[in-house]
Every structure is written in C-alpha cells, then in structure tokens.
Design an enzyme around this catalytic site. Structure first.
Site, PDB file in Angstrom:
ATOM      1  N   CYS A 131       8.664   0.628   4.766  1.00 29.32           N
ATOM      2  CA  CYS A 131       8.033   1.641   4.841  1.00 29.32           C
ATOM      3  C   CYS A 131       8.271   2.752   3.316  1.00 29.32           C
ATOM      4  CB  CYS A 131       8.159   3.115   5.804  1.00 29.32           C
ATOM      5  SG  CYS A 131       7.389   4.306   5.611  1.00 29.32           S
ATOM      6  N   CYS A 134       8.664   6.512   3.493  1.00 26.28           N
ATOM      7  CA  CYS A 134      10.142   6.969   3.789  1.00 26.28           C
ATOM      8  C   CYS A 134      10.946   5.904   2.317  1.00 26.28           C
ATOM      9  CB  CYS A 134      10.559   6.246   5.138  1.00 26.28           C
ATOM     10  SG  CYS A 134       9.732   6.985   6.200  1.00 26.28           S
TER      11      CYS A 134
END
Length: 176
Positions: A131, A134
């Site tokens: 991700c 993130c």
C-alpha cells in the site's frame, strides 16, 4: 527455536534468506523492541505458520506482553487499512479521497507502546501488502517524529526478509 528454526526449515536455494534473517532481525541497528516488533508484525502479515510461530516465540522472550499485542495489532489494523486505502488510490477517482473511511482505527491512536514504534511496525506491514498510500503516510509520520531514514530502512529490510521466508516456506509446503 525462533530464527534458527526458520533458517533450518529453509531450503538450500534460499541460503540468502537464511543469512539475511540473522543480519536483519538478529543484528539490527533498531532497538530490540523496534526490531522484534517489526519482525512479529511482518510474520503475522506474512501468514506462514512456521514463520509466525517461531518469530512469535522468540519475540515473546524479548518483548513485553504489551509490545507483542501491539505488534500483532499493527498487523491486524494494517490488514484492513492497506486494502481500503490502496483500493481507493488504485481506483483513481479523486471523489473517493473525500469520503470518510468510517472504519474503527483506535489502536493507531493508543497502541499501548511508543507511537513511533507502532508506526514503524505499520510501515513494515504496509511494505509487505504493497500500500503506497500507507507507506507514504507512515514514513512521513515517522520522519516528523524524529525517526531517521536509516531506521525506516532497517524496518523495510526486516519486512523484506521475513516476508521472503514466509513465501519460501509456503512454496515448499505446497510442493511437498
């Protein structure tokens, strides 16, 4: 037990992974809590039973119980957040950015351990699950709170090696 058991279980073609386990987790420049919390969070994210069981056993000898729970909590919350935020990003429609998650994430605000360590563990898990949103968010938070690039880099190295061990042992189990 622990890293030695994982190394013993790895096949010869994964010799680099064997060596890297010792040089990343075993002799990390991170604090013991940071290194073993990272390894445990990544073992949970890696989902291989041998890697998880062995790292959890050794981590329990080196970490306080609240750090063990927080590392597992980092993996759990990032399992949710990494899917959610990566999907919103990959869809490519900016309207999704303004929509609230409406997902409970209280552990991030009160993890039970140093918040910086928890952020480091979340970053490492985000590297495993891929991700980018993130990763960027946790790296910025870590850097803003005084973590160095070298510390972030160490967590990424641990994530890479723990994940490689998990993938290799999963492959060997499937081929057996």
């Amino acid at each position: 037990m622990g890293l030695d058991a994982i190394k013993a279980a790895l096949p010869e073609y994964a010799k680099d992974i064997k060596l890297n386990l010792g040089s990343t987790v075993g002799t990390s420049t991170l604090t013991v809590e940071q290194a073993w919390g990272t390894a445990l969070a990544c073992a949970v994210a890696g989902r291989n039973p041998v890697v998880l069981r062995e790292i959890a056993a050794e981590a329990a000898e080196r970490l306080k119980p609240e750090a063990v729970e927080a590392a597992k909590g980092a993996a759990a919350i990032m399992a949710m957040n990494n899917i959610y935020y990566r999907a919103k990003h990959l869809i490519g429609d900016e309207d999704y950015a303004s929509m609230p998650a409406r997902l409970r994430m209280q552990i991030i605000g009160k993890p039970g351990v140093d918040k910086g360590d928890f952020e480091l563990w979340c970053l490492a898990v985000s590297a495993i699950t891929g991700c980018g949103v993130c990763l960027e968010s946790h790296e910025k938070t870590l850097r803003a709170t005084g973590f160095t690039r070298e510390q972030v880099h160490e967590a990424l190295r641990i994530a890479a090696v723990v994940h490689a061990a998990a993938v290799t042992l999963d492959a060997e189990a499937a081929l057996a």
